[in-house]
Design a protein around this motif. Structure first.
Motif, PDB file in Angstrom:
ATOM      1  N   THR A  56       0.830  -1.206   0.000  1.00  0.00           N
ATOM      2  CA  THR A  56       0.000   0.000   0.000  1.00  0.00           C
ATOM      3  C   THR A  56       0.865   1.256   0.000  1.00  0.00           C
ATOM      4  OG1 THR A  56      -1.737  -1.194   1.180  1.00  0.00           O
ATOM      5  CG2 THR A  56      -1.852   1.214   1.200  1.00  0.00           C
ATOM      6  N   CYS A  57       1.895   1.272   0.830  1.00  0.00           N
ATOM      7  CA  CYS A  57       2.797   2.433   0.868  1.00  0.00           C
ATOM      8  C   CYS A  57       3.537   2.601  -0.452  1.00  0.00           C
ATOM      9  CB  CYS A  57       3.785   2.297   2.017  1.00  0.00           C
ATOM     10  SG  CYS A  57       3.032   2.472   3.634  1.00  0.00           S
ATOM     11  N   LYS A  58       3.923   1.479  -1.063  1.00  0.00           N
ATOM     12  CA  LYS A  58       4.602   1.542  -2.352  1.00  0.00           C
ATOM     13  C   LYS A  58       3.676   2.123  -3.419  1.00  0.00           C
ATOM     14  CE  LYS A  58       5.365  -2.045  -4.906  1.00  0.00           C
ATOM     15  NZ  LYS A  58       5.757  -3.350  -5.408  1.00  0.00           N
ATOM     16  N   ASP A  59       2.417   1.690  -3.427  1.00  0.00           N
ATOM     17  CA  ASP A  59       1.458   2.217  -4.399  1.00  0.00           C
ATOM     18  C   ASP A  59       1.204   3.699  -4.189  1.00  0.00           C
ATOM     19  OD1 ASP A  59       1.248  -0.287  -5.512  1.00  0.00           O
ATOM     20  OD2 ASP A  59      -0.647  -0.782  -4.516  1.00  0.00           O
ATOM     21  N   ILE A  60       1.086   4.108  -2.937  1.00  0.00           N
ATOM     22  CA  ILE A  60       0.852   5.525  -2.641  1.00  0.00           C
ATOM     23  C   ILE A  60       2.056   6.355  -3.054  1.00  0.00           C
ATOM     24  CG2 ILE A  60       0.585   7.189  -0.742  1.00  0.00           C
ATOM     25  CD1 ILE A  60      -1.224   5.103   0.613  1.00  0.00           C
ATOM     26  N   SER A  61       3.256   5.865  -2.796  1.00  0.00           N
ATOM     27  CA  SER A  61       4.452   6.629  -3.176  1.00  0.00           C
ATOM     28  C   SER A  61       4.590   6.711  -4.694  1.00  0.00           C
ATOM     29  CB  SER A  61       5.703   6.017  -2.550  1.00  0.00           C
ATOM     30  OG  SER A  61       5.964   4.749  -3.081  1.00  0.00           O
ATOM     31  N   GLN A  62       4.253   5.642  -5.414  1.00  0.00           N
ATOM     32  CA  GLN A  62       4.300   5.700  -6.875  1.00  0.00           C
ATOM     33  C   GLN A  62       3.270   6.681  -7.418  1.00  0.00           C
ATOM     34  OE1 GLN A  62       3.802   1.619  -8.076  1.00  0.00           O
ATOM     35  NE2 GLN A  62       5.992   1.177  -7.934  1.00  0.00           N
ATOM     36  N   ALA A  64       2.084   9.323  -5.798  1.00  0.00           N
ATOM     37  CA  ALA A  64       2.552  10.673  -5.458  1.00  0.00           C
ATOM     38  C   ALA A  64       3.682  11.096  -6.387  1.00  0.00           C
ATOM     39  CB  ALA A  64       3.000  10.717  -4.007  1.00  0.00           C
ATOM     40  N   LYS A  65       4.596  10.185  -6.670  1.00  0.00           N
ATOM     41  CA  LYS A  65       5.707  10.494  -7.569  1.00  0.00           C
ATOM     42  C   LYS A  65       5.196  10.848  -8.964  1.00  0.00           C
ATOM     43  CE  LYS A  65       9.790   8.377  -9.611  1.00  0.00           C
ATOM     44  NZ  LYS A  65      10.550   7.127  -9.730  1.00  0.00           N
ATOM     45  N   ALA A  66       4.238  10.086  -9.467  1.00  0.00           N
ATOM     46  CA  ALA A  66       3.675  10.357 -10.789  1.00  0.00           C
ATOM     47  C   ALA A  66       2.928  11.694 -10.808  1.00  0.00           C
ATOM     48  CB  ALA A  66       2.745   9.229 -11.208  1.00  0.00           C
ATOM     49  N   SER A  67       2.190  11.982  -9.749  1.00  0.00           N
ATOM     50  CA  SER A  67       1.449  13.246  -9.683  1.00  0.00           C
ATOM     51  C   SER A  67       2.389  14.439  -9.644  1.00  0.00           C
ATOM     52  CB  SER A  67       0.547  13.270  -8.457  1.00  0.00           C
ATOM     53  OG  SER A  67      -0.419  12.271  -8.532  1.00  0.00           O
ATOM     54  N   ILE A  68       3.418  14.344  -8.824  1.00  0.00           N
ATOM     55  CA  ILE A  68       4.385  15.438  -8.715  1.00  0.00           C
ATOM     56  C   ILE A  68       5.139  15.608 -10.023  1.00  0.00           C
ATOM     57  CG2 ILE A  68       6.511  16.164  -7.563  1.00  0.00           C
ATOM     58  CD1 ILE A  68       5.355  14.859  -4.999  1.00  0.00           C
ATOM     59  N   SER A  69       5.537  14.506 -10.633  1.00  0.00           N
ATOM     60  CA  SER A  69       6.258  14.570 -11.903  1.00  0.00           C
ATOM     61  C   SER A  69       5.395  15.205 -12.993  1.00  0.00           C
ATOM     62  CB  SER A  69       6.672  13.159 -12.321  1.00  0.00           C
ATOM     63  OG  SER A  69       7.246  13.176 -13.586  1.00  0.00           O
ATOM     64  N   GLU A  70       4.129  14.823 -13.040  1.00  0.00           N
ATOM     65  CA  GLU A  70       3.218  15.402 -14.023  1.00  0.00           C
ATOM     66  C   GLU A  70       3.019  16.892 -13.787  1.00  0.00           C
ATOM     67  OE1 GLU A  70      -1.435  14.941 -15.311  1.00  0.00           O
ATOM     68  OE2 GLU A  70      -0.407  13.227 -14.456  1.00  0.00           O
ATOM     69  N   SER A  71       2.902  17.282 -12.538  1.00  0.00           N
ATOM     70  CA  SER A  71       2.734  18.694 -12.206  1.00  0.00           C
ATOM     71  C   SER A  71       3.967  19.503 -12.598  1.00  0.00           C
ATOM     72  CB  SER A  71       2.458  18.835 -10.714  1.00  0.00           C
ATOM     73  OG  SER A  71       2.459  20.177 -10.330  1.00  0.00           O
ATOM     74  N   LEU A  72       5.147  18.973 -12.298  1.00  0.00           N
ATOM     75  CA  LEU A  72       6.379  19.679 -12.658  1.00  0.00           C
ATOM     76  C   LEU A  72       6.541  19.759 -14.175  1.00  0.00           C
ATOM     77  CD1 LEU A  72       8.856  18.212 -10.021  1.00  0.00           C
ATOM     78  CD2 LEU A  72       7.826  20.491 -10.054  1.00  0.00           C
TER      79      LEU A  72
END
Length: 153
Positions: A56-62, A64-72
């Motif tokens: 679950t933590c791995k999925d949440i971190s992935q 979050a990483k994708a969301s932040i990367s897309e935003s940047l």
């Protein structure tokens, strides 16, 4: 890996149900069995819980990483699109106004090099007889420019 995650979560659910039945004393044999093997049950439950929490933590971190990367990436694109030169706007407007997927340009043009380096366009690999190379507009750039065509004027 997907099946391991699902089986771990299924076993955790099943073990939780068994623990619940044990706590409310539904079955005497189950209560006796768990009481005799209490340490093993707690250890097994802890392992399943740790595995499920890890997934679950791995999925949440992935996510979050994708969301932040897309935003940047979106902010970077907006900055690049706001500083376009007229020659760059002319090239990009061909894709948007004529709604074409591929255009052929001279690869020696500096605007083509800059737009390719910024990842707004990418080469398709096709070459016409007059030595012009095929280019496509990036999907996210095409979406953004089609929603904001005023950036091309």
């Amino acid at each position: 890996m997907k099946y391991v995650k699902l089986s771990c979560q299924f076993l955790l659910l099943l073990t939780t149900i068994i623990w619940f039945f044990y706590l409310i004393n539904i079955d005497k044999k189950l209560s006796i069995y768990i009481s005799n093997n209490y340490t093993y049950w707690v250890l097994f439950y802890a392992i399943l819980l740790a595995g499920s929490l890890y997934d679950t933590c791995k999925d949440i971190s992935q996510w979050a990483k994708a969301s932040i990367s897309e935003s940047l990436q979106k902010k970077k694109v907006i900055r690049i699109l706001k500083i376009l030169k007229p020659s760059d706007k002319l090239i990009l407007s061909k894709f948007i106004l004529e709604q074409s997927n591929e255009y052929f340009f001279n690869p020696k043009d500096t605007s083509i090099d800059w737009l390719t380096a910024c990842k707004l366009m990418y080469p398709t690999g096709t070459i016409r007889q007059d030595q012009k190379h095929g280019y496509r507009l990036s999907v996210w750039a095409q979406d953004y420019l089609s929603r904001n065509p005023n950036l091309l004027y």
